[in-house]
Design a protein around this motif. Structure first.
Motif, mmCIF file in Angstrom:
data_model
loop_
_atom_site.group_PDB
_atom_site.id
_atom_site.type_symbol
_atom_site.label_atom_id
_atom_site.label_comp_id
_atom_site.label_asym_id
_atom_site.label_seq_id
_atom_site.Cartn_x
_atom_site.Cartn_y
_atom_site.Cartn_z
ATOM 1 N N VAL A 101 0.841 -1.202 0.000
ATOM 2 C CA VAL A 101 0.000 0.000 0.000
ATOM 3 C C VAL A 101 0.874 1.249 0.000
ATOM 4 O O VAL A 101 0.608 2.223 -0.706
ATOM 5 N N VAL A 102 1.933 1.197 0.804
ATOM 6 C CA VAL A 102 2.866 2.320 0.915
ATOM 7 C C VAL A 102 4.257 1.805 0.568
ATOM 8 O O VAL A 102 4.647 0.721 0.994
ATOM 9 N N ARG A 103 4.986 2.575 -0.224
ATOM 10 C CA ARG A 103 6.353 2.212 -0.588
ATOM 11 C C ARG A 103 7.287 3.361 -0.234
ATOM 12 O O ARG A 103 6.953 4.528 -0.464
ATOM 13 N N ASN A 104 8.445 3.019 0.303
ATOM 14 C CA ASN A 104 9.461 4.027 0.548
ATOM 15 C C ASN A 104 10.707 3.694 -0.271
ATOM 16 O O ASN A 104 10.724 2.716 -1.033
ATOM 17 N N VAL A 105 11.742 4.473 -0.111
ATOM 18 C CA VAL A 105 12.939 4.275 -0.920
ATOM 19 C C VAL A 105 13.586 2.923 -0.641
ATOM 20 O O VAL A 105 14.186 2.305 -1.536
ATOM 21 N N VAL A 106 13.432 2.426 0.588
ATOM 22 C CA VAL A 106 14.015 1.126 0.942
ATOM 23 C C VAL A 106 13.321 0.004 0.185
ATOM 24 O O VAL A 106 13.965 -0.917 -0.329
ATOM 25 N N PHE A 129 13.374 1.441 -12.117
ATOM 26 C CA PHE A 129 13.977 2.748 -11.813
ATOM 27 C C PHE A 129 13.192 3.870 -12.485
ATOM 28 O O PHE A 129 12.920 4.915 -11.869
ATOM 29 N N ARG A 130 12.796 3.652 -13.748
ATOM 30 C CA ARG A 130 11.995 4.665 -14.445
ATOM 31 C C ARG A 130 10.643 4.859 -13.752
ATOM 32 O O ARG A 130 10.150 5.987 -13.622
ATOM 33 N N MET A 131 10.034 3.750 -13.320
ATOM 34 C CA MET A 131 8.760 3.847 -12.594
ATOM 35 C C MET A 131 8.926 4.636 -11.306
ATOM 36 O O MET A 131 8.070 5.449 -10.946
ATOM 37 N N MET A 132 10.033 4.399 -10.613
ATOM 38 C CA MET A 132 10.287 5.096 -9.348
ATOM 39 C C MET A 132 10.412 6.596 -9.566
ATOM 40 O O MET A 132 9.861 7.405 -8.793
ATOM 41 N N CYS A 138 9.036 9.136 -3.806
ATOM 42 C CA CYS A 138 10.313 9.144 -3.111
ATOM 43 C C CYS A 138 11.429 9.164 -4.148
ATOM 44 O O CYS A 138 11.285 8.595 -5.232
ATOM 45 N N CYS A 139 12.490 9.840 -3.820
ATOM 46 C CA CYS A 139 13.576 10.034 -4.774
ATOM 47 C C CYS A 139 14.610 8.914 -4.658
ATOM 48 O O CYS A 139 14.925 8.480 -3.535
ATOM 49 N N PRO A 140 15.157 8.443 -5.775
ATOM 50 C CA PRO A 140 16.236 7.452 -5.716
ATOM 51 C C PRO A 140 17.429 8.001 -4.956
ATOM 52 O O PRO A 140 17.755 9.191 -5.049
#
Length: 438
Positions: A101-106, A129-132, A138-140
């Motif tokens: 449901v929630v995604r972070n950089v980790v 990576f493109r999707m992120m 959240c930034c790579p």
């Protein structure tokens, strides 16, 4: 206690304690903290049986996490994803990621690293990576970029490596040592030696990984002298080399035929730095000894220093026998390869080439017959080219590709034009070479 065991790499003890808790207190199912600690895979797994046990326990815990509703916790979900990635279960890891449901950089890093670790997923790592970046939630960070660049290096995808490099410069992440090291390897695998040198010159306080990457990149690109020079500079800087750095300089010496230098580096590795040689090191040593004509010494390395079940070392020894025309030892090595991998076509090709070089035509015929009987059709060697950000592979006389007829016509026109423009003293005036070129 569960978290304590897990944090110290005692995963089996952690699972045993968790099972005891469940038996003693059925009402204690565990909370987010319990599962985030329990599912985190250890850095080192003892053996295949332990890995299988931990994977089964993790899969069972996955069901419990779903039933208890803890998958909504980003830390628990990331730990579960990381667990599947550790054991090579890419599909399961992706399902967990898609359900988050929630995604972070980790969590993004975990799935990108998962695809980067496992061969055919490299292209997916770049797409993630493109999707992120498009998602924007959240930034790579530097770990993300290093993982994506490693995937670019594995794919030999120059365009992707350049795009990630540009993103790193834009975000000010190029200065991170982890990113610089990954850039060196990515550009090295793609053949951009000048970019490799430029990034290295801009890197502050390069570490052992940086130097090893430089040595390996130059060895991979065929710059043996430069690889040796970099290795010596690393020693002068007081950086203690590891096995990877030695493998790079040994492979450089092997490719360039620098026999004495290669043997000197191997002795330095084993005697001065007390590094146990890996099968890759021993394969380089066998090749060096073979080039020097020391076939008996190479044979002793295969028999005494290595496992006779390592096909890379035996293959290197067979190549040395081919080079020196030693038919008896070539037969011995060929027999070893046949027994170890009877259905690998590449082994039959190595054997047939050795017998052909020695003029052993009867043995060659036997090998070719065995290859036809035991192996499937040989997979042809392929080349690749990057077009519009996509890596396309093709083989000789490939008529399956889109617009292949137009490509064949263009090649014929190009050859015809070159033949007309060449002067009489060029190789293209030779009708035999013209036929081979066509």
């Amino acid at each position: 206690m569960v978290a304590c065991y897990a944090a110290h790499g005692l995963a089996l003890h952690a699972w045993s304690l968790f099972a005891s808790m469940r038996r003693s207190c059925p009402d204690l199912a565990g909370d987010e903290f319990t599962f985030s600690a329990l599912l985190r895979p250890p850095r080192q797994v003892g053996n295949a049986d332990d890995a299988e046990f931990l994977l089964r326990r993790g899969a069972l815990a996955h069901g419990l996490v779903l039933r208890l509703g803890h998958l909504a916790d980003v830390v628990v979900a990331t730990a579960l994803l990381d667990m599947y990635a550790k054991y090579g279960r890419v599909a399961e890891a992706r399902r967990v990621f898609n359900a988050m449901v929630v995604r972070n950089v980790v969590s993004w890093n975990a799935i990108i690293v998962c695809y980067g670790w496992h061969g055919e997923g490299n292209k997916d790592a770049l797409e993630l990576f493109r999707m992120m970046v498009r998602d924007g939630c959240c930034c790579p960070d530097e770990r993300t970029l290093a993982s994506v660049l490693s995937s670019s290096a594995n794919m030999a995808a120059a365009n992707e490596a350049t795009q990630v490099h540009a993103y790193a410069q834009k975000r000010g992440l190029q200065g991170f040592l982890q990113v610089a090291n990954a850039l060196i390897m990515a550009y090295g695998k793609n053949g951009f030696v000048q970019e490799v040198k430029r990034i290295f010159a801009m890197t502050d306080n390069p570490d052992m990984v940086t130097w090893s990457s430089m040595v390996s990149s130059h060895a991979y690109l065929g710059y043996a002298k430069d690889a040796m020079h970099l290795f010596q500079r690393m020693l002068q800087q007081g950086i203690q080399p590891d096995g990877i750095a030695f493998l790079g300089v040994l492979s450089a010496c092997s490719q360039a035929g620098l026999i004495e230098d290669g043997l000197r580096y191997f002795l330095m590795m084993t005697r001065s730095y007390l590094i146990d040689p890996s099968p890759q090191h021993l394969a380089c040593l066998v090749d060096l000894l073979g080039r020097a004509g020391r076939i008996e010494d190479a044979y002793n390395v295969v028999v005494k220093l290595s496992s006779e079940s390592n096909t890379d070392i035996i293959g290197a020894f067979l190549g040395a026998c081919k080079m020196r025309g030693n038919i008896e030892l070539a037969k011995w090595a060929a027999d070893k390869l046949l027994r170890l991998e009877p259905r690998e076509a590449v082994n039959y090709l190595l054997m047939s080439n050795a017998f052909a070089a020695a003029g052993a035509w009867n043995e060659l015929a036997k090998v070719r017959s065995a290859m036809r009987n035991r192996c499937a059709n040989k997979v042809p060697g392929c080349s690749w080219i990057e077009i519009g950000g996509t890596v396309r592979t093709f083989v000789s006389n490939d008529m399956v590709l889109h617009r292949s007829m137009e490509m064949q016509l263009m090649m014929e026109l190009t050859i015809s034009h070159v033949q007309k423009e060449c002067t009489e003293d060029t190789i293209f005036e030779d009708p035999i070479l013209i036929q081979q070129w066509q």
